[in-house]
Design a protein around this motif. Sequence first.
Motif, mmCIF file in Angstrom:
data_model
loop_
_atom_site.group_PDB
_atom_site.id
_atom_site.type_symbol
_atom_site.label_atom_id
_atom_site.label_comp_id
_atom_site.label_asym_id
_atom_site.label_seq_id
_atom_site.Cartn_x
_atom_site.Cartn_y
_atom_site.Cartn_z
ATOM 1 N N ALA A 139 31.389 -2.384 -3.020
ATOM 2 C CA ALA A 139 32.524 -2.714 -2.146
ATOM 3 C C ALA A 139 33.819 -2.083 -2.643
ATOM 4 N N ALA A 140 34.026 -2.088 -3.949
ATOM 5 C CA ALA A 140 35.250 -1.509 -4.513
ATOM 6 C C ALA A 140 35.306 -0.006 -4.276
ATOM 7 N N VAL A 141 34.192 0.679 -4.485
ATOM 8 C CA VAL A 141 34.145 2.123 -4.278
ATOM 9 C C VAL A 141 34.291 2.443 -2.792
ATOM 10 N N PHE A 142 33.631 1.668 -1.952
ATOM 11 C CA PHE A 142 33.682 1.885 -0.501
ATOM 12 C C PHE A 142 35.126 1.817 0.002
ATOM 13 N N GLU A 143 35.849 0.782 -0.372
ATOM 14 C CA GLU A 143 37.242 0.618 0.067
ATOM 15 C C GLU A 143 38.136 1.710 -0.505
ATOM 16 N N PHE A 193 32.225 14.545 3.326
ATOM 17 C CA PHE A 193 31.051 15.077 2.641
ATOM 18 C C PHE A 193 31.124 14.888 1.127
ATOM 19 N N ASP A 194 32.261 14.440 0.612
ATOM 20 C CA ASP A 194 32.418 14.182 -0.822
ATOM 21 C C ASP A 194 32.311 12.706 -1.166
ATOM 22 N N ARG A 195 32.099 11.857 -0.165
ATOM 23 C CA ARG A 195 31.976 10.421 -0.424
ATOM 24 C C ARG A 195 30.672 10.113 -1.137
ATOM 25 N N ILE A 196 30.709 9.135 -2.065
ATOM 26 C CA ILE A 196 29.483 8.675 -2.710
ATOM 27 C C ILE A 196 28.985 7.380 -2.065
ATOM 28 N N ARG A 214 27.102 1.736 5.091
ATOM 29 C CA ARG A 214 27.781 0.857 4.133
ATOM 30 C C ARG A 214 26.917 0.633 2.890
ATOM 31 N N ARG A 215 26.430 1.751 2.351
ATOM 32 C CA ARG A 215 25.565 1.737 1.163
ATOM 33 C C ARG A 215 25.969 2.896 0.264
ATOM 34 N N TRP A 216 25.388 2.944 -0.940
ATOM 35 C CA TRP A 216 25.525 4.130 -1.775
ATOM 36 C C TRP A 216 24.834 5.265 -1.040
ATOM 37 N N VAL A 253 26.652 15.026 -4.794
ATOM 38 C CA VAL A 253 27.233 13.762 -4.331
ATOM 39 C C VAL A 253 26.232 12.625 -4.547
ATOM 40 N N CYS A 254 24.970 12.869 -4.245
ATOM 41 C CA CYS A 254 23.944 11.845 -4.469
ATOM 42 C C CYS A 254 23.797 11.522 -5.956
#
Length: 130
Positions: A18-22, A35-38, A44-46, A106-107
């Motif tokens: 949740a912290a990384v997502f926000e 495309f750089d999001r982890i 709403r998952r890794w 990224v993965c």
Amino acid sequence: MINRRVLTCQTATATPLAAVFESENRAEQVGLSPFDRITCRFHRRWIHDCVVSPAHVVAVAGYRWCGDCAAAATVMVDHLGCEVVVWCERCDRRLHDGPNEQLRQVCLRSLEVSRGRRAFSPEYGVRRSA
């Protein structure tokens, strides 16, 4: 016998999803490429947990796509060994081109941050103007 490979991949200091997502949502507003999001905004998952979904095939950009045979690629995530491979089943080969290598990296970051092997940096992938 203890499997040391498992112990090196998982620690108690993993960053909460949740912290990384926000943080990535805010960073995207100031230039983080989607495309750089982890984390995955859609699932709403890794990203390493849902990259196998057909929603992650972006043929026009070349993500999870084999340009040689015009087919969706498979992503194999080894959670224990902390490895990611982008593979074309038609060509029977690994894909190392730009977009697929970016997706693999990224993965890997997603897997490592979720397991606490790497610190999360919300600035990673944010494009800065000169």
